[in-house]
Design an enzyme around this catalytic site. Structure first.
Site, PDB file in Angstrom:
ATOM      1  N   THR A   1      18.258 -14.811 -20.041  1.00  0.00           N
ATOM      2  CA  THR A   1      17.972 -13.613 -19.241  1.00  0.00           C
ATOM      3  C   THR A   1      17.082 -12.685 -20.060  1.00  0.00           C
ATOM      4  OG1 THR A   1      18.859 -11.548 -18.329  1.00  0.00           O
ATOM      5  CG2 THR A   1      20.262 -12.675 -19.919  1.00  0.00           C
TER       6      THR A   1
ATOM      7  N   ASP B   1      17.241  -9.755 -19.876  1.00  0.00           N
ATOM      8  CA  ASP B   1      18.050  -8.564 -20.150  1.00  0.00           C
ATOM      9  C   ASP B   1      18.775  -8.642 -21.508  1.00  0.00           C
ATOM     10  OD1 ASP B   1      17.224  -7.860 -17.664  1.00  0.00           O
ATOM     11  OD2 ASP B   1      19.184  -7.891 -16.711  1.00  0.00           O
TER      12      ASP B   1
ATOM     13  N   ARG C   1      -3.150  11.145 -20.470  1.00  0.00           N
ATOM     14  CA  ARG C   1      -2.148  10.842 -19.448  1.00  0.00           C
ATOM     15  C   ARG C   1      -0.726  10.923 -19.994  1.00  0.00           C
ATOM     16  NH1 ARG C   1      -4.926   7.918 -15.466  1.00  0.00           N
ATOM     17  NH2 ARG C   1      -6.547   6.544 -16.256  1.00  0.00           N
TER      18      ARG C   1
ATOM     19  N   ARG D   1       8.861 -11.569 -16.538  1.00  0.00           N
ATOM     20  CA  ARG D   1       9.564 -12.852 -16.481  1.00  0.00           C
ATOM     21  C   ARG D   1       8.630 -14.030 -16.253  1.00  0.00           C
ATOM     22  NH1 ARG D   1      14.222 -11.387 -12.222  1.00  0.00           N
ATOM     23  NH2 ARG D   1      13.369 -13.185 -11.196  1.00  0.00           N
TER      24      ARG D   1
END
Ligand code: F6P
Length: 386
Positions: A125, A127, A172, A289
């Site tokens: 993952t 994550d 920015r 991903r």
């Protein structure tokens, strides 16, 4: 006497990551070496329940292509009527000696529903939230896919290949979104590309404090990069941006743009301090991903794929969580008996104060050391651009 070949299944579930095909290709190659039959279930656990599979020896695989040739799904066996029983029946009817489950927290949680079926669990993952980091040891230094995504987010904010140059040129404030619904590891990995502030789901966002820091930093440098994880929350517990009406099988809401939401809020709230027409949100989303795996991901996906087959080809009864272990130099593949862990919740790993300074919205020294092992160094000079 002719030996009966062992028969092994493999599945990939949850969000796809770049090194999955490398893992499958390596498992396929090892299955020839160890003389086992290898079948691949289509769309993760859904393929097990629906009995959809392919003979992997007939499939051509390119380890450098991202995604998963076996496709993926996010099915929750406990919430699928008869899901657990059907899955077990099908695995037994196919005479499988074992199953390799490659997934994140949700996909791997299904494995705990079949405690008596021999399995090898491998975490993947972007994550990075499957494993344990306590003071004594790190179990599973990284999940497959995290090294590629971590390098990508660090690159995206960096001066060398990322948004810092346009932030400088146009003065920015760029708010860049990271994936990560409960865990901020990916957002934190952006620190290797030097953003100004990082907001992660584990620590509620003190908006007034962040605003103050952004004003100070903007006045000093005339450009600011803020990285925000999609699952970030305000102090009242509400998500910065989520559609709670669209939930997946595991009850996770659909995240719909924390970076854009935060940038709109900042644009409005900073108006009295400076020209805010150049405050913008960017969400690379699935680009984290997608694509080819990084060298680290590729190498360890191949090692894990081979080891999973080697273990299952031997006399094998108890299920295993196959991990990447940090050694004094480099990494190794390390098997933990799955019975060491009560359930998947025990393997849920989030960022804590050792790694993240929630008052500065920045990585700590310990966090930097941990990530430096995973994110291949991004050559960075500041040229005084801040
Ligand atoms: O698998 C983890 C993940 O990449 C999360 O970071 C993200 O929230 C989720 O998947 C979203 O994936 P999908 O849109 O495929 O459901």
């Amino acid at each position: 006497m002719r030996m009966i070949k062992k028969r092994i299944g493999i599945l990939t579930g949850g969000g796809d990551v770049p090194p999955l095909n490398a893992f499958i290709a390596s498992a396929k190659e090892a299955s020839v070496e160890y003389g086992v039959e290898l079948i691949g279930f289509i769309k993760g656990w859904l393929g097990v329940v629906e009995n959809q599979f392919v003979d992997l020896t007939r499939i051509n695989l390119n380890p450098l292509i991202g995604g998963t040739i076996l496709k993926s799904s996010r099915i929750n066996l406990e919430k699928t009527s008869g899901g657990i029983e059907t899955a077990l029946e099908n695995l037994q009817r196919l005479n499988l000696d074992g199953l390799i489950v490659v997934g994140g927290e949700d996909t791997l949680s299904n494995s705990f529903c079949l405690p008596n079926f021999p399995q090898i669990l491998v975490s993947k993952t972007i994550d990075n939230d499957v494993g344990i980091i306590d003071s004594a040891e790190i179990i599973n230094y990284f999940t497959l896919g995290f090294p590629t995504a971590a390098k990508r987010i660090a690159t995206l904010v960096s001066l060398k290949d990322g948004v810092r140059t346009t932030a400088y040129s146009h003065e920015r404030i760029v708010v860049l979104e990271s994936m990560g619904m409960h865990a901020g590891w990916l957002a934190l990995a952006s620190s290797m590309g030097h953003p100004d502030f990082i907001i992660i789901p584990e620590f509620p966002l003190n908006y007034a404090h962040l605003k103050k820091l952004i004003i100070e930093r903007y006045k000093a440098n005339k450009n600011v990069i803020v990285v925000i994880a999609e699952g970030a929350r305000f102090q009242d517990g509400s998500y910065v941006s989520a559609d709670e009406n669209e939930k997946d099988d595991f009850g996770h809401p659909r995240f719909i743009g924390a970076a854009v939401t935060l940038s709109k809020k900042l644009k409005e709230d900073l108006k009295n301090h400076f020209d805010t027409r150049n405050v913008n949100g960017v969400n690379p989303s699935y680009l984290y991903r997608s694509g080819a795996p990084s060298c680290l991901d590729l190498y360890w996906a191949e090692k894990l794929g081979k080891e999973a087959i080697r273990l299952l080809s031997q006399s094998f009864e108890a299920s295993i969580f196959l991990t990447v272990k940090k050694e004094t130099k480099g990494f190794s593949v390390f098997p933990y008996p799955l019975s060491n862990f009560k359930g998947i919740r025990e393997l849920h790993r989030v960022v804590d104060k050792r790694f993240y300074d929630h008052e500065e919205y920045a990585v700590t020294e310990e966090g930097r050391k941990y990530l430096a092992e995973i994110v291949e160094e991004i050559a960075e000079q500041t040229y005084g651009l801040g």
